[in-house]
Motif scaffolding. Structure first.
Motif, PDB file in Angstrom:
ATOM      1  N   ILE A 148       0.819  -1.363   0.431  1.00 48.01           N
ATOM      2  CA  ILE A 148       0.505   0.373   0.335  1.00 48.01           C
ATOM      3  C   ILE A 148       0.807   1.003  -0.014  1.00 48.01           C
ATOM      4  O   ILE A 148       1.577   1.793   0.276  1.00 48.01           O
ATOM      5  N   VAL A 149       0.162   1.938  -0.495  1.00 47.15           N
ATOM      6  CA  VAL A 149       1.099   3.286  -1.216  1.00 47.15           C
ATOM      7  C   VAL A 149       0.881   4.180  -1.333  1.00 47.15           C
ATOM      8  O   VAL A 149      -0.221   4.376  -2.670  1.00 47.15           O
ATOM      9  N   ALA A 150       1.403   5.530  -1.852  1.00 44.30           N
ATOM     10  CA  ALA A 150       1.140   6.446  -2.808  1.00 44.30           C
ATOM     11  C   ALA A 150       1.859   7.213  -3.322  1.00 44.30           C
ATOM     12  O   ALA A 150       2.972   7.479  -2.526  1.00 44.30           O
ATOM     13  N   PHE A 171      11.641  -7.498  12.621  1.00 41.51           N
ATOM     14  CA  PHE A 171      12.846  -8.780  11.588  1.00 41.51           C
ATOM     15  C   PHE A 171      14.132  -8.335  11.483  1.00 41.51           C
ATOM     16  O   PHE A 171      13.587  -6.754  10.548  1.00 41.51           O
ATOM     17  N   GLY A 172      15.247  -9.167  11.401  1.00 39.74           N
ATOM     18  CA  GLY A 172      15.876  -8.880  10.030  1.00 39.74           C
ATOM     19  C   GLY A 172      15.560  -9.107   8.549  1.00 39.74           C
ATOM     20  O   GLY A 172      17.009  -9.073   7.873  1.00 39.74           O
ATOM     21  N   SER A 173      14.515  -9.737   8.716  1.00 40.90           N
ATOM     22  CA  SER A 173      14.395  -9.702   6.508  1.00 40.90           C
ATOM     23  C   SER A 173      12.753  -9.955   6.685  1.00 40.90           C
ATOM     24  O   SER A 173      12.075 -10.541   7.571  1.00 40.90           O
ATOM     25  N   LEU A 174      12.279  -9.952   5.412  1.00 46.67           N
ATOM     26  CA  LEU A 174      10.633  -9.591   4.868  1.00 46.67           C
ATOM     27  C   LEU A 174      10.084 -11.244   4.877  1.00 46.67           C
ATOM     28  O   LEU A 174       9.161 -11.659   5.572  1.00 46.67           O
ATOM     29  N   GLY A 224       9.279   9.802  -1.239  1.00 45.60           N
ATOM     30  CA  GLY A 224       8.970  10.314   0.138  1.00 45.60           C
ATOM     31  C   GLY A 224      10.266  11.015  -0.602  1.00 45.60           C
ATOM     32  O   GLY A 224      10.654  11.705  -1.555  1.00 45.60           O
ATOM     33  N   LYS A 225      10.812  12.575   0.507  1.00 48.38           N
ATOM     34  CA  LYS A 225      12.157  13.471   0.727  1.00 48.38           C
ATOM     35  C   LYS A 225      12.307  13.308   2.009  1.00 48.38           C
ATOM     36  O   LYS A 225      11.667  14.039   3.190  1.00 48.38           O
ATOM     37  N   ASN A 226      13.861  13.411   2.302  1.00 49.65           N
ATOM     38  CA  ASN A 226      13.788  13.386   3.532  1.00 49.65           C
ATOM     39  C   ASN A 226      13.387  13.039   4.458  1.00 49.65           C
ATOM     40  O   ASN A 226      13.258  13.372   5.777  1.00 49.65           O
ATOM     41  N   GLY A 227      13.101  12.116   4.233  1.00 51.97           N
ATOM     42  CA  GLY A 227      12.176  10.810   4.742  1.00 51.97           C
ATOM     43  C   GLY A 227      11.181  10.987   5.304  1.00 51.97           C
ATOM     44  O   GLY A 227      11.182   9.714   6.582  1.00 51.97           O
ATOM     45  N   LYS A 228      10.814  11.521   5.098  1.00 49.44           N
ATOM     46  CA  LYS A 228       8.574  11.695   5.249  1.00 49.44           C
ATOM     47  C   LYS A 228       8.452  11.980   3.779  1.00 49.44           C
ATOM     48  O   LYS A 228       8.335  11.848   2.922  1.00 49.44           O
ATOM     49  N   LEU A 229       7.437  12.353   4.332  1.00 53.61           N
ATOM     50  CA  LEU A 229       5.776  12.232   2.863  1.00 53.61           C
ATOM     51  C   LEU A 229       5.973  13.275   2.645  1.00 53.61           C
ATOM     52  O   LEU A 229       6.454  14.507   3.504  1.00 53.61           O
ATOM     53  N   PRO A 230       5.978  13.936   0.899  1.00 47.92           N
ATOM     54  CA  PRO A 230       6.129  15.034   0.209  1.00 47.92           C
ATOM     55  C   PRO A 230       5.041  15.957   0.740  1.00 47.92           C
ATOM     56  O   PRO A 230       4.995  17.136   0.029  1.00 47.92           O
ATOM     57  N   ASP A 275      12.848  12.235  -3.800  1.00 45.05           N
ATOM     58  CA  ASP A 275      14.047  11.617  -3.287  1.00 45.05           C
ATOM     59  C   ASP A 275      13.723   9.506  -3.318  1.00 45.05           C
ATOM     60  O   ASP A 275      15.093   9.312  -3.170  1.00 45.05           O
ATOM     61  N   ALA A 276      12.855   9.356  -2.708  1.00 47.49           N
ATOM     62  CA  ALA A 276      12.106   8.134  -2.477  1.00 47.49           C
ATOM     63  C   ALA A 276      11.167   8.128  -3.938  1.00 47.49           C
ATOM     64  O   ALA A 276      10.458   8.848  -3.782  1.00 47.49           O
ATOM     65  N   PHE A 277      11.238   7.112  -4.158  1.00 45.49           N
ATOM     66  CA  PHE A 277      10.676   5.975  -5.445  1.00 45.49           C
ATOM     67  C   PHE A 277      10.367   5.248  -5.495  1.00 45.49           C
ATOM     68  O   PHE A 277      10.604   3.760  -4.979  1.00 45.49           O
ATOM     69  N   MET A 313       6.987  -2.976   8.276  1.00 48.66           N
ATOM     70  CA  MET A 313       7.629  -1.082   7.376  1.00 48.66           C
ATOM     71  C   MET A 313       8.880  -1.493   7.398  1.00 48.66           C
ATOM     72  O   MET A 313      10.121  -2.319   8.601  1.00 48.66           O
ATOM     73  N   GLY A 314       9.689  -0.523   6.641  1.00 44.96           N
ATOM     74  CA  GLY A 314      11.110  -0.500   6.850  1.00 44.96           C
ATOM     75  C   GLY A 314      11.569   0.598   8.454  1.00 44.96           C
ATOM     76  O   GLY A 314      10.914   1.367   9.195  1.00 44.96           O
ATOM     77  N   ARG A 315      13.142   0.109   9.191  1.00 42.82           N
ATOM     78  CA  ARG A 315      13.020   1.276  10.337  1.00 42.82           C
ATOM     79  C   ARG A 315      12.807   2.659   9.642  1.00 42.82           C
ATOM     80  O   ARG A 315      12.523   3.509  10.280  1.00 42.82           O
TER      81      ARG A 315
END
Ligand SMILES: NC(=O)c1ccc[n+]([C@@H]2O[C@H](COP(=O)([O-])OP(=O)(O)OC[C@H]3O[C@@H](n4cnc5c(N)ncnc54)[C@H](OP(=O)(O)O)[C@@H]3O)[C@@H](O)[C@H]2O)c1
Length: 172
Positions: free
Chosen positions: A8-10, A89-92, A18-24, A139-141, A52-54
């Motif tokens: 699930i993504v926008a 967890f250390g892996s998906l 995303g940009k600088n670790g946040k939602l733009p 900066d995130a795609f 989710m990732g860290r």
């Protein structure tokens, strides 16, 4: 146990997420859709899991995490990482395997690295994508969508502060 697993993504018009670790962007209607989709279950005795990732975990304001009403799972390669109210967890694969019969559906909620690592996963059922009709500085795609996700359903649409968007579900 085999669970349905969704992204699930926008995304913006250029797949920016995303940009600088946040939602733009700030789109309350999309946040509501996200909350409803990831929380609601058919079986009221069950809960959904959000993975989710860290970085995405750390981008959620402390007062809003863990995301309530859902089993929160954070991925980190640091075995000492602690996320209060979440399981690390250390892996998906390990995260997915941990889902038992009390979990109804698994939602992979980002960020970029987790989407990229899992978009080709044969067990991925579908993709909930909020298509935002605007381009932002990102900066995130989100990765390219494999062509076998060829059934596209429009679940609805919305608009916040003159920014319009539509809720799409891609399935195989
Ligand atoms: N638009 C949207 O819908 C949406 C949704 C979610 C996030 N986002 C945006 O996406 C951006 C964050 O994406 P990102 O790629 O920088 O970060 P991320 O994917 O959220 O987190 C990256 C971290 O997750 C851990 N990780 C990644 N792959 C792993 C694996 N296979 N196994 C174990 N751990 C793994 C690593 O943590 P360690 O370094 O601790 O090892 C890595 O540094 C932010 O801007 C955020 O706002 C947008």
């Amino acid at each position: 146990m085999k669970h349905k697993i969704y992204h699930i993504v926008a995304t913006d018009e250029k797949n920016g997420i995303g940009k600088n670790g946040k939602l733009p962007w700030h789109l309350p209607g999309d946040l509501k859709f996200f909350q409803r989709t990831t929380t609601e279950t058919q079986n009221l005795d069950k809960m959904n899991m959000v993975i989710m990732g860290r970085t995405t975990w750390e981008s959620i304001p402390e007062k809003h995490r863990p995301l309530r009403g859902r089993v929160n799972v954070v991925l980190s390669r640091n075995p000492d990482y602690k996320a209060q109210g979440a399981v690390v967890f250390g892996s998906l694969e390990d995260a997915i395997t941990s889902a038992d019969e009390n979990i109804e559906t698994i939602y992979i909620i980002g960020g970029a690295s987790i989407y990229k690592n899992s978009i080709d996963n044969a067990n991925l059922t579908g993709l909930y994508i909020t298509k935002i009709h605007k381009t932002f500085d990102c900066d995130a795609f989100y990765p390219n969508i494999p062509s076998y996700f060829s059934t596209i359903t429009q679940l609805g649409n919305g608009e916040d502060e003159n920014i319009s968007y539509e809720f799409l579900l891609f399935e195989r």
